[in-house]
Motif scaffolding. Structure first.
Motif, short mmCIF file in Angstrom:
data_model
loop_
_atom_site.label_atom_id
_atom_site.label_comp_id
_atom_site.label_asym_id
_atom_site.label_seq_id
_atom_site.Cartn_x
_atom_site.Cartn_y
_atom_site.Cartn_z
N GLY A 128 0.92 -1.16 0.16
CA GLY A 128 0.15 0.01 0.02
C GLY A 128 0.63 1.25 0.01
N ASN A 129 2.31 1.22 -0.19
CA ASN A 129 3.15 2.24 -0.15
C ASN A 129 3.11 3.00 1.25
N TYR A 130 2.71 2.25 2.29
CA TYR A 130 2.73 3.10 3.53
C TYR A 130 4.23 2.99 3.98
N ILE A 131 5.03 2.03 3.90
CA ILE A 131 6.41 1.78 4.26
C ILE A 131 7.34 1.51 3.06
N SER A 132 8.63 1.74 3.06
CA SER A 132 9.28 1.43 2.14
C SER A 132 9.91 0.06 2.12
N GLY A 133 10.65 -0.34 1.19
CA GLY A 133 11.29 -1.48 1.09
C GLY A 133 12.10 -1.80 2.22
N HIS A 134 13.01 -0.73 2.72
CA HIS A 134 13.54 -0.91 3.77
C HIS A 134 12.85 -0.88 4.99
N ASP A 135 12.17 -0.08 5.18
CA ASP A 135 11.26 -0.52 6.40
C ASP A 135 10.91 -1.87 6.42
N LYS A 136 10.17 -2.46 5.44
CA LYS A 136 9.77 -3.64 5.34
C LYS A 136 10.88 -4.79 5.70
N LEU A 137 12.08 -4.69 5.41
CA LEU A 137 13.18 -5.32 5.90
C LEU A 137 13.28 -5.32 7.31
N ILE A 138 13.42 -4.19 8.02
CA ILE A 138 13.63 -3.93 9.22
C ILE A 138 12.58 -4.59 10.02
N ALA A 139 11.28 -4.19 9.79
CA ALA A 139 9.91 -4.88 10.41
C ALA A 139 10.06 -6.50 10.11
N GLU A 140 10.55 -6.87 9.15
CA GLU A 140 10.56 -8.48 9.28
C GLU A 140 11.68 -8.92 10.33
N LYS A 141 12.76 -8.33 10.24
CA LYS A 141 13.84 -8.57 11.26
C LYS A 141 13.18 -8.56 12.79
N LEU A 142 12.53 -7.42 12.92
CA LEU A 142 11.86 -7.48 14.32
C LEU A 142 10.91 -8.48 14.60
N ALA A 143 10.01 -8.77 13.68
CA ALA A 143 8.97 -9.80 13.84
C ALA A 143 9.87 -10.89 13.84
N TRP A 144 10.84 -11.36 13.38
CA TRP A 144 11.48 -12.61 13.32
C TRP A 144 12.13 -12.72 14.73
N VAL A 145 12.55 -12.07 15.36
CA VAL A 145 12.98 -12.05 16.52
C VAL A 145 12.01 -12.22 17.79
N MET A 146 11.01 -11.33 17.76
CA MET A 146 9.83 -11.33 18.59
C MET A 146 8.99 -12.68 18.56
N CYS A 147 9.17 -13.32 17.35
CA CYS A 147 8.44 -14.69 17.30
C CYS A 147 9.18 -15.89 17.60
N GLY A 148 10.48 -15.62 17.94
CA GLY A 148 11.48 -16.39 18.09
C GLY A 148 12.02 -17.28 16.93
N GLY A 149 12.05 -16.71 15.77
CA GLY A 149 12.65 -17.22 14.28
C GLY A 149 11.76 -18.38 13.88
N ASP A 150 12.23 -19.36 13.05
CA ASP A 150 11.77 -20.03 12.29
C ASP A 150 11.12 -21.56 12.95
N LEU A 151 10.32 -21.26 13.68
CA LEU A 151 9.91 -22.35 14.77
C LEU A 151 8.47 -22.68 14.12
N SER A 152 8.14 -24.15 14.14
CA SER A 152 7.14 -24.93 13.49
C SER A 152 5.90 -24.43 14.37
N GLN A 153 6.06 -24.12 15.70
CA GLN A 153 4.90 -24.03 16.56
C GLN A 153 5.45 -23.30 17.73
N PRO A 154 4.30 -22.89 18.50
CA PRO A 154 4.67 -22.30 19.78
C PRO A 154 5.82 -23.25 20.48
N THR A 155 6.83 -22.49 20.83
CA THR A 155 7.89 -23.16 21.61
C THR A 155 8.37 -22.35 23.10
N ILE A 156 8.91 -23.12 23.95
CA ILE A 156 9.34 -22.51 25.16
C ILE A 156 10.85 -22.26 24.91
#
Length: 810
Positions: free
Chosen positions: A743-771
């Motif tokens: 929707g052109n609300y964020i730039s491509g670099h904003d998108k990359l930063i947000a994806e990195k942030l989401a990756w950490v906050m969700c614990g990375g590439d885990l197939s299911q909720p994990t401790i």
């Protein structure tokens, strides 16, 4: 007699009345806000078929004024729901309701006859013993109480709030000759403790203290400017933050306050204070008179010393001008025409800017050899001569003048404090050589061998008292802990940090860097302070001085490492920051952070890891790293995942809370007050607290720390039970990010930063909720942070902040 303020009535809902109402409502006091009934229907009311008897019409003025205040920027309220504590009405119908009020504040127009008529009505309904005060900037208090009952006079006083009352901390208390001493004592205490004000007891002299000296300061600047041939842009560069003044400096402040207000005070002073030795300074310059004649009054009329013009039209844009971009023009005081802003260029300014300590910077400015130096010497000589002659006319005690001018006009350092910094005797010699006359008491002080107006002794700040000819303690400061006055109590230091013993087996750490940014030496200081506290004390407090707690990590150092591709050094720096915040979290003694002002990035991360936060009400706190192309790397991203896990487990709301925290960081949201920080989930109910008076926050933190210690503080255990959402949570966040990008609300670099942030906050590439453990999340956080440091667009963002101070959206 014990006095409690359960309800306040404010009569007059103009800009000042509505803002005072919001301030009281913000601390939880119910407010009755009243104004007059409109004399006629508006066009809208006529179209709706309303009459002057309809309640909506009769309360129109008060309701419109309050709504305008609630919508104003910067906000007059700590939180949006403050208006729930305010009941509106009109004086004709609702004045009897003041019988339930413990304090009635009159804020009607500045005319003695209008105020006296208002008090006639108040006396009919006011209960015995209720406080009645007037918010006047200069009408003599004793004139307003004439003809009133004895009980009214005994409970009557001037309470001069400064506008805007939320942000300007000064509250001048001006007693009537009949005011009871216990009423004065109550107002002084209530203003300080409940309203968070610097309360200054004033004599009933023209313009009281702050306006008397502050308006003189304006007029002295005008005189120096004209004599030295300086322009508006140059003067504002010379009298802004570099001098320890607000960024609005002189002329921008004039526009904000209103030039009619400035001229009103300046014109009244010669008439009301004919014996003032500097009466000629208050004569209105021709350019100011012309501006008043043209109704160029500042922001209220759309132009003053500055004028904002809209950007070019589409046609102009096609001719090469940038469409839609507004421009600020500056008034040329010689031609009275507006033109583009000019950048001030003075060697003295360039020499002074790198000097962080204001007292030392003042010496550089005062000793400058160019026109800027001439300006600083002339201005300070005018100021010092003037304030010396105001003792004892407007105040018996010199500290009141400094307190009033700092709290009322936003100066970081008062007039007598500035004189101390420059050297009283040395400046006296230069003033005498250039024809400035100082009040005799200053030379008498020097003749006694007393060379400073202030000194600190055994942690107690003292001022020179002309009545006794000796130092006396500054009243009221005994209940505060002010680290800048405790150099005798330093137990450890490095080049930027000092650790103070503040009594009762508690230590407090303070650092002094540019904007109190956090680099290697600060991290060393924090770690060393924790170790010392664990070994010898009951607990540790982190608290800084200056305008802000901390602007965050030293991004200049990050930029240098990244540009030079020193990734091992960068990795070590991030590890050190993470280790420091975790050291705060897992100390064996309680740790409290006491922030104020801007508390951004790394400063916020320290708060997130403390046992408790004791924040000043005016604390602007948030994780803003995305603005420089990064994610929080000092444990902040990890900590939000920890908090999401704790709340999800307890409340079974899974990803909703996580999404809210992600949005807060991803949009670099900063709270507009400490109260709002609770709404943003940075501060935690039950753990973190607010001090309305910023001077009280260290003392408040100390009391809370001792309670924690006495209750049996136990060192927490590292967490290994953090539930992260893995791909389930990550998918939802990534979907939202992608939608924002498409929707052109964020730039491509904003998108990359947000994806990195989401990756950490969700614990990375885990197939299911994990401790997972905290260390697992810290490692993810560090890896994401380092990977972003290798991005060209991140470096461009950091460079923009370092060179222009403005964020770059690339």
């Amino acid at each position: 007699m014990k006095r409690t303020i359960r309800k306040v009535a404010i009569l007059g809902s103009g800009v000042m009345g509505s803002r005072i109402a919001c301030h009281f409502a913000g601390i939880g006091v119910p407010v009755l806000l009243l104004d007059i009934v409109p004399p006629a229907l508006s066009d809208t009311e006529q179209a709706r078929g309303l009459t002057l008897n309809d309640k909506a019409v009769r309360n129109r003025l008060v309701n419109d004024a309050l709504q305008a205040t609630l919508k104003g920027k910067p906000s007059a309220t700590f939180t949006k729901d403050v208006s729930n504590n305010i009941t509106t009405g009109n004086i004709d119908d609702d004045l009897p309701k003041i019988a339930d009020c413990d304090w009635i504040i009159e804020v009607v127009p500045e005319r003695l006859d209008i105020k006296q008529q208002t008090f006639d009505k108040v006396e009919k309904y006011r209960k015995q013993g209720a406080l009645v005060t007037t918010n006047t900037s200069g009408i003599p208090i004793h004139l307003m109480s004439q003809g009133r009952s004895e009980d009214f006079q005994q409970h009557f006083c001037g309470t001069h709030f400064f506008n805007p009352p939320r942000y300007l901390r000064l509250l001048e208390i001006i007693p009537d000759p009949s005011t009871k001493p216990e009423v004065i004592d109550f107002l002084m205490d209530y203003g300080s403790r409940f309203l968070g004000k610097t309360t200054v007891l004033c004599k009933d002299t023209p313009a009281f203290i702050a306006n008397r000296v502050g308006v003189f300061g304006f007029m002295a600047v005008f005189k120096a400017m004209q004599q030295l041939g300086l322009n508006v842009d140059e003067v504002d560069a010379l009298t802004g933050p570099v001098l320890g003044r607000p960024s609005s400096a002189t002329f921008r402040t004039g526009d904000v306050v209103g030039l009619d207000t400035l001229v009103h005070v300046a014109k009244d002073l010669p008439a009301n204070a004919p014996a003032d030795e500097a009466i000629d300074i208050f004569r209105i310059p021709s350019f100011l008179g012309k501006m008043i004649e043209n109704k160029w009054l500042g922001d209220k009329t759309g132009q003053g010393f500055y004028k904002k013009v809209k950007g070019p039209s589409s046609a102009e844009a096609s001719a090469g001008k940038e469409k839609g971009k507004s421009e600020i023009l500056t008034l040329n005081l010689d031609t009275m025409e507006y033109g583009p802003k000019q950048k001030a260029k003075f060697a003295t300014l360039e020499e002074a800017k790198p000097v962080d300590d204001l007292a030392q910077r003042l010496k550089v400015l005062y000793n400058g050899s160019d026109k800027a130096g001439d300006f600083y010497r002339m201005f300070h000589h005018l100021l010092f001569a003037y304030v010396s002659h105001r003792i004892p006319e407007i105040s018996e005690e010199l500290y009141k003048i400094d307190d009033a001018i700092k709290a009322g006009f936003g100066w970081e350092i008062g007039a007598f404090e500035s004189w101390d910094a420059l050297g009283v005797a040395r400046v006296m010699e230069q003033m005498a050589a250039t024809g400035y006359t100082v009040a005799p008491w200053v030379q008498l002080m020097l003749d006694k061998g007393i060379t400073r107006f202030y000194k600190t002794e055994n942690g107690q700040r003292k001022y020179y008292d002309i009545r006794s000819g000796a130092y006396q303690p500054v009243p009221g400061t005994g209940s505060f802990v002010l680290l800048e006055h405790l150099d005798e109590k330093v137990v450890w230091r490095n080049s930027v940090c000092k650790l103070y013993d503040i009594g009762d087996d508690v230590v407090a750490l303070r650092w002094n860097t540019k904007m109190n940014t956090i680099g290697g030496e600060v991290l060393e200081g924090v770690q060393k302070s924790v170790a010392i506290a664990e070994d010898q004390y009951k607990g540790l407090i982190l608290a800084n001085g200056g305008a802000n707690f901390s602007a965050g990590a030293n991004v200049g150092l990050i930029f240098m490492f990244a540009v030079e591709q020193e990734y091992d050094e960068l990795d070590m720096a991030v590890r050190q920051f993470q280790a420091t915040t975790m050291r705060l979290r897992y100390s064996s003694v309680p740790v409290i952070v006491a922030p104020h002002g801007m508390t951004l990035g790394g400063g916020c991360e320290m708060c997130l890891h403390a046992d408790s936060v004791q924040a000043a009400a005016e604390t602007y706190i948030g994780l803003v790293e995305v603005g420089v192309g990064l994610i929080p790397g000092g444990g902040g991203t990890k900590e939000l995942a920890v908090r999401a896990s704790a709340r999800n487990i307890k409340e079974d709301i899974e990803t909703n809370f996580l999404q809210q925290l992600f949005i807060n960081v991803g949009t670099a949201r900063v709270s507009t007050s400490a109260h709002e920080a609770f709404e943003h989930f940075i501060l935690r109910p039950g753990y973190d607290h607010i001090s309305l008076n910023p001077d009280a926050r260290i003392a408040d933190a100390k009391r809370n720390l001792l309670v924690m210690y006495e209750r049996g503080y136990t060192q927490p255990a590292p967490k290994h039970d953090i539930k992260v959402q893995g791909r389930g949570g990550l998918g939802g966040l990534i979907s939202g990010i992608h939608g924002m990008w498409r929707g052109n609300y964020i730039s491509g670099h904003d998108k990359l930063i947000a994806e990195k942030l989401a990756w950490v906050m969700c614990g990375g590439d885990l197939s299911q909720p994990t401790i997972v453990s905290e260390q697992y999340l810290l490692d993810l956080e560090r890896e994401a942070f380092l990977s972003l440091c290798g991005q060209k667009k991140t470096l461009e963002r950091i460079q923009s902040i370092l060179t222009t101070g403005k964020p770059l959206r690339n």
